[in-house]
Design an enzyme around this catalytic site. Structure first.
Site, PDB file in Angstrom:
ATOM      1  N   ASP A   8       0.805  -1.205  -0.042  1.00 47.83           N
ATOM      2  CA  ASP A   8       0.053  -0.027  -0.087  1.00 47.83           C
ATOM      3  C   ASP A   8       0.917   1.206  -0.021  1.00 47.83           C
ATOM      4  O   ASP A   8       1.643   1.637   0.886  1.00 47.83           O
ATOM      5  CB  ASP A   8      -0.813  -0.055   1.183  1.00 47.83           C
ATOM      6  CG  ASP A   8      -1.917  -1.105   1.292  1.00 47.83           C
ATOM      7  OD1 ASP A   8      -3.137  -0.991   1.453  1.00 47.83           O
ATOM      8  OD2 ASP A   8      -1.436  -2.543   1.376  1.00 47.83           O
ATOM      9  N   GLU A  39      -4.320   2.377  -2.841  1.00 46.84           N
ATOM     10  CA  GLU A  39      -5.856   2.572  -2.492  1.00 46.84           C
ATOM     11  C   GLU A  39      -5.449   3.876  -1.349  1.00 46.84           C
ATOM     12  O   GLU A  39      -6.486   4.634  -1.042  1.00 46.84           O
ATOM     13  CB  GLU A  39      -6.726   1.603  -1.844  1.00 46.84           C
ATOM     14  CG  GLU A  39      -5.840   1.130  -0.742  1.00 46.84           C
ATOM     15  CD  GLU A  39      -7.167   0.514   0.400  1.00 46.84           C
ATOM     16  OE1 GLU A  39      -8.253   0.710  -0.003  1.00 46.84           O
ATOM     17  OE2 GLU A  39      -6.694   0.262   1.396  1.00 46.84           O
ATOM     18  N   ASN A  40      -4.469   4.068  -0.996  1.00 47.86           N
ATOM     19  CA  ASN A  40      -4.184   5.150   0.002  1.00 47.86           C
ATOM     20  C   ASN A  40      -3.137   6.082  -0.505  1.00 47.86           C
ATOM     21  O   ASN A  40      -2.616   7.043   0.304  1.00 47.86           O
ATOM     22  CB  ASN A  40      -3.544   4.406   1.291  1.00 47.86           C
ATOM     23  CG  ASN A  40      -4.569   3.588   1.977  1.00 47.86           C
ATOM     24  OD1 ASN A  40      -5.486   3.932   2.525  1.00 47.86           O
ATOM     25  ND2 ASN A  40      -3.770   2.133   2.239  1.00 47.86           N
ATOM     26  N   ASN A  67     -10.837  -1.124  -0.043  1.00 49.56           N
ATOM     27  CA  ASN A  67     -12.149  -0.423   0.231  1.00 49.56           C
ATOM     28  C   ASN A  67     -11.988   1.031   0.243  1.00 49.56           C
ATOM     29  O   ASN A  67     -12.979   1.678   0.361  1.00 49.56           O
ATOM     30  CB  ASN A  67     -12.292  -1.122   1.857  1.00 49.56           C
ATOM     31  CG  ASN A  67     -11.119  -0.750   2.713  1.00 49.56           C
ATOM     32  OD1 ASN A  67      -9.956  -1.485   2.627  1.00 49.56           O
ATOM     33  ND2 ASN A  67     -11.307  -0.332   3.646  1.00 49.56           N
ATOM     34  N   HIS A  68     -10.797   1.432   0.436  1.00 51.35           N
ATOM     35  CA  HIS A  68     -10.643   3.010   0.276  1.00 51.35           C
ATOM     36  C   HIS A  68     -10.465   3.601  -1.162  1.00 51.35           C
ATOM     37  O   HIS A  68     -10.728   4.883  -1.091  1.00 51.35           O
ATOM     38  CB  HIS A  68      -9.229   3.317   0.986  1.00 51.35           C
ATOM     39  CG  HIS A  68      -9.581   3.166   2.513  1.00 51.35           C
ATOM     40  ND1 HIS A  68      -8.110   2.785   3.100  1.00 51.35           N
ATOM     41  CD2 HIS A  68     -10.350   3.023   3.358  1.00 51.35           C
ATOM     42  CE1 HIS A  68      -8.703   2.594   4.578  1.00 51.35           C
ATOM     43  NE2 HIS A  68      -9.803   2.629   4.547  1.00 51.35           N
ATOM     44  N   HIS A 153      -6.587  -7.844  -0.486  1.00 48.11           N
ATOM     45  CA  HIS A 153      -6.635  -6.964   0.292  1.00 48.11           C
ATOM     46  C   HIS A 153      -7.468  -7.274   1.438  1.00 48.11           C
ATOM     47  O   HIS A 153      -8.783  -7.359   1.313  1.00 48.11           O
ATOM     48  CB  HIS A 153      -7.319  -5.709  -0.512  1.00 48.11           C
ATOM     49  CG  HIS A 153      -7.036  -4.472   0.407  1.00 48.11           C
ATOM     50  ND1 HIS A 153      -5.843  -3.751   0.287  1.00 48.11           N
ATOM     51  CD2 HIS A 153      -7.770  -3.565   1.130  1.00 48.11           C
ATOM     52  CE1 HIS A 153      -5.987  -2.624   0.907  1.00 48.11           C
ATOM     53  NE2 HIS A 153      -6.927  -2.606   1.381  1.00 48.11           N
ATOM     54  N   HIS A 178      -3.377  -4.588   2.717  1.00 48.13           N
ATOM     55  CA  HIS A 178      -4.160  -3.349   3.711  1.00 48.13           C
ATOM     56  C   HIS A 178      -3.603  -3.365   5.200  1.00 48.13           C
ATOM     57  O   HIS A 178      -3.979  -2.432   5.702  1.00 48.13           O
ATOM     58  CB  HIS A 178      -5.581  -4.409   3.811  1.00 48.13           C
ATOM     59  CG  HIS A 178      -6.576  -3.817   4.611  1.00 48.13           C
ATOM     60  ND1 HIS A 178      -7.072  -2.539   4.419  1.00 48.13           N
ATOM     61  CD2 HIS A 178      -7.000  -4.158   5.891  1.00 48.13           C
ATOM     62  CE1 HIS A 178      -7.945  -2.335   5.345  1.00 48.13           C
ATOM     63  NE2 HIS A 178      -8.054  -3.383   6.266  1.00 48.13           N
ATOM     64  N   HIS A 180      -0.596  -3.261   6.104  1.00 43.36           N
ATOM     65  CA  HIS A 180       0.648  -2.254   6.010  1.00 43.36           C
ATOM     66  C   HIS A 180       1.886  -2.693   6.718  1.00 43.36           C
ATOM     67  O   HIS A 180       2.858  -1.883   6.884  1.00 43.36           O
ATOM     68  CB  HIS A 180       0.347  -0.634   6.548  1.00 43.36           C
ATOM     69  CG  HIS A 180      -0.794  -0.222   5.627  1.00 43.36           C
ATOM     70  ND1 HIS A 180      -0.804   1.394   5.869  1.00 43.36           N
ATOM     71  CD2 HIS A 180      -1.731  -0.387   4.890  1.00 43.36           C
ATOM     72  CE1 HIS A 180      -1.860   1.811   4.948  1.00 43.36           C
ATOM     73  NE2 HIS A 180      -2.373   0.412   4.354  1.00 43.36           N
TER      74      HIS A 180
END
Length: 258
Positions: A8, A39-40, A67-68, A153, A178, A180
Site C-alpha cells: 500500500d 488505495e491510500n 476498500n478506500h 486486500h 491492507h 501495512h
C-alpha cells in the site's frame, strides 16, 4: 520472468518513496511487470487521477486497490476508463471499474486479480467464489493466461492464508495487502504458488501504518474519534518479487523488498 509487487502506497511520502526508489528496484530486479496497491496514495486515504498518473509515470504498470478506493466519487469514471487501475473483483455487480486485467509484460500475458477479504471488513461478495469464477474465465480462453498474480486486500491473516491455499496450483502468487506491516512468511506453496500474508507499505517507517503516531495513540487511549494525518520522516518501500515460469505460471522463487 520476474514480477515486482509494492504494498500500500500511503500519501505523499509513499508516492515520494516510490518515485525515488522504484527506478533503482527496476534496475536491480528487471521486472517484466510492476504492480502496486494505490488505495491510500491520495492524502493517505483514496486514489485519484493525479496520484495514479504520478505512479504510472515512475514505472508502475498496474494499480490495485481496496476498500478506500471509493473515497473520491469523481474518480469512479477514471476507474471505468483506465484498464491499469483495478478494484476488488468481489464488489457486487454494478460497481465502477474492474477487478481483473490482463497485461502484456514483455510479450507474456499476465493476469492481475484484485480481491478483498470479508473478515472485519465490508460484507461484500465471497472472494473465494469470485476467484474461482475469474479463474474459470481465464481457463476457458483459447490460450489460457498462465501467469496470474492476486492482490488479496484483507484484514485477517487466517483469511489471507486460506485463500492462498485455496488457489495453490492455480495462480502464480497470492500477495496480501491492507494491514501495512510486512510479514516474514514469503514461501512457495504446493502446486507452485508464491504466498505472502502482507507486502507491507510504501510510506514513513516511524509511523502507525503510515499515519502520525500521536493521533493514533490518543484515539486508542480515549476511544474518541480523531483526525489522522500522514506521518513524516524516513520513507521506505516494501513489497515482494516473484520469479515465475512464463510458460506454466509456476512460481519458482519469492523474496521481500524492504
Amino acid at each position: 520472468m520476474r514480477l515486482l509487487f509494492l504494498g500500500d502506497v500511503v500519501g505523499r511520502p509513499g508516492r515520494r518513496a516510490v518515485s525515488a526508489l522504484l527506478p533503482g528496484l527496476i534496475r536491480e530486479h528487471a521486472p517484466a511487470l510492476v504492480v502496486a496497491n494505490g488505495e491510500n496514495a491520495a492524502g493517505g486515504l483514496g486514489l485519484d487521477a493525479k496520484t495514479s498518473r504520478q505512479l504510472f509515470d515512475v514505472g508502475v504498470h498496474v494499480l490495485t486497490s481496496g476498500n478506500h478506493v471509493w473515497k473520491f466519487k469523481v474518480f469512479h469514471e477514471t476507474m471505468d476508463n483506465e484498464p491499469r487501475i483495478l478494484r476488488p473483483a468481489n464488489y457486487p455487480p454494478g460497481a465502477p471499474g474492474r477487478g481483473m486485467g490482463v497485461y502484456d509484460a514483455g510479450g507474456v500475458q499476465v493476469a492481475v486479480i484484485n480481491l478483498m477479504g470479508r473478515t472485519f471488513m465490508e460484507a461484500i461478495d465471497c472472494p473465494f467464489r469470485t476467484a474461482d469464477a475469474l479463474l474459470d474465465e481465464l481457463d476457458a480462453q483459447d490460450k489460457p493466461v498462465a501467469v496470474r498474480l492476486v492482490d488479496f486486500h484483507a484484514e485477517a491473516t487466517s483469511e489471507k492464508i486460506a485463500l492462498a491455499y485455496h488457489l495453490a496450483g492455480r495462480v502464480s502468487a497470492v500477495l496480501g495487502t491492507h494491514t501495512h506491516v510486512q510479514t516474514n512468511d514469503a514461501r512457495i506453496l504446493p502446486g507452485g504458488t508464491a504466498a505472502l500474508t502482507d507486502a507491507g507499505m510504501c510510506g514513513v517507517r516511524d509511523s502507525a501504518l503510515g499515519m502520525d503516531t500521536n493521533a493514533i495513540i490518543e484515539r486508542f487511549i480515549t476511544g474518541l474519534p480523531k483526525r489522522f494525518t500522514v506521518a513524516s520522516g524516513q520513507e521506505l518501500v516494501s513489497g515482494a518479487w516473484v520469479d515465475v515460469d512464463p510458460e506454466t505460471g509456476t512460481a519458482l522463487d519469492v523474496g521481500l523488498v524492504s
